[in-house]
Design an enzyme around this catalytic site. Sequence first.
Site: not given
Ligand code: GLN
Length: 477
Positions: A79, A154, A178
């Site tokens: 990532k 994400s 994420s």
């Molecule tokens: N969807 C969650 C957020 O927007 C999780 C993001 C993540 O785990 N990096 O914060």
Amino acid sequence: MQKKYTSLEQVQSAISSGKLSLVELVNHYLENIKKRNDELNVFLEVFEDEALETAAAYDKSIAEGRKPGRLFGMIFGIKDVICLKGHKVSASSKMLENFESIFTATAVERLIAEGAIVLGRLNCDEFAMGSTSEHSFFGPTRNAADPTKVPGGSSGGSAVAVQADMCLAALGSDTGGSVRQPASFCGVFGFKPTYGTISRHGLIAYASSFDQIGVLSNSVEDAALMVEVMAGKDDFDSTLSQRPVPAFSQEIHPEKKFKIAYIKEAMETPGLDPEIRTSIEELIEKLKGDGHEVVEVNFPYLDYVVPAYYVMTCAEASSNLSRYDGIHFGYRNDAAKNLKETYQLTRTHGFGKEVRRRIMLGNFVLSSGFSDAYFSKAQKVRRLVSDATQEILKDHDFILSPTTPTTAFGIGELTNQDPTTMYLADIYTVQPNLAGIPSVSVPLFQHSNSMPFGLQLMANKFEESKLFSFSKYLMKG
Ligand code: GLN
């Protein structure tokens, strides 16, 4: 889609028996990237020459009878929030568009030391903030099962890279889901460890008391082995557990019977897709029939997990992202005439809308006069959530739920709405991060709308072996 290899074991036995070379394997993935990367926007950069060179060197040493390490044949993507020395890392942001890492993340360094090969860096929501992978400066990643749909976020690029057979596994980061949410939307296995298991050195920080590196893979064994290699103390991350790391890959026992809880309130969430609910209910009956004990429990805090998570993560993000000031590194706006304008214009133009929203929200909840009402209160909620979760896990091996209330949304479906609609989609995934416990998304289901969705399991701290064992049993069908 039909994948050529779905586990490292298959790859290693093909290589060991001389049916496959590492160069051929890397080329297989490069071809798949060439076929669909323009359409799906998964890899932001492919380290083609470097991967082929390393593969050729390893082929040579294998031919001479020397295996490069336990992970030879593991071709993986990272990532774009994870550092690899001499390569760009941008957090999918204009702010770091041309920033180059000066060191390699500990987790990646350990995988490479065991013979794994990094194939490239993967698109994600800017600074890992989002649930759709649409908040990337480099445009949205698309779901390979249906390119009109998002892959989740994400770590959307990491999920699609595995889904579309562009690499064997990928690293993501999981602050509030994420890794698990995109794994669910793309039909792959997603694993987030106990907080403090894998070093965050070289992971661009979003919310430091939540962030963990996780794995997206086809097989449970691959994730277990990668975590085993990456985990363990590191002088660069003082939050790491000092416990010896178990040999996760040797501790997978799918035959074990477990005691499982499911949360009544989670199954009654108004936004839960009825077909997802029915699939989970049917699975619960099947588990009971197979000799597992499954019981309903109450968790009165479910409505508070998303607000507490967003208050706390935005607060931490506003602090972590203050370093992007146009002075230290990354983008600097040229039009600025003095220091204040440098900060203002750089941060206004360098960050996207969602990141700016979260920095402002974070600064607000930390500001004097409001921090007691918001930040301190959220901390108290976090403690309650954590205690109540651990109370359930005292008597049960797992808490089971859907990973997500719905299958993948359409591209653009949520971005034009009130942002809380997107935040609420994290209802099931943020609880393990608030409690610091490990959690997986197991790719078990297919909706009648033809999109996949996963089952989420949480276990108590440091009980990842149980998660691997039960996930293996579930994936065997
Ligand atoms: N969807 C969650 C957020 O927007 C999780 C993001 C993540 O785990 N990096 O914060």
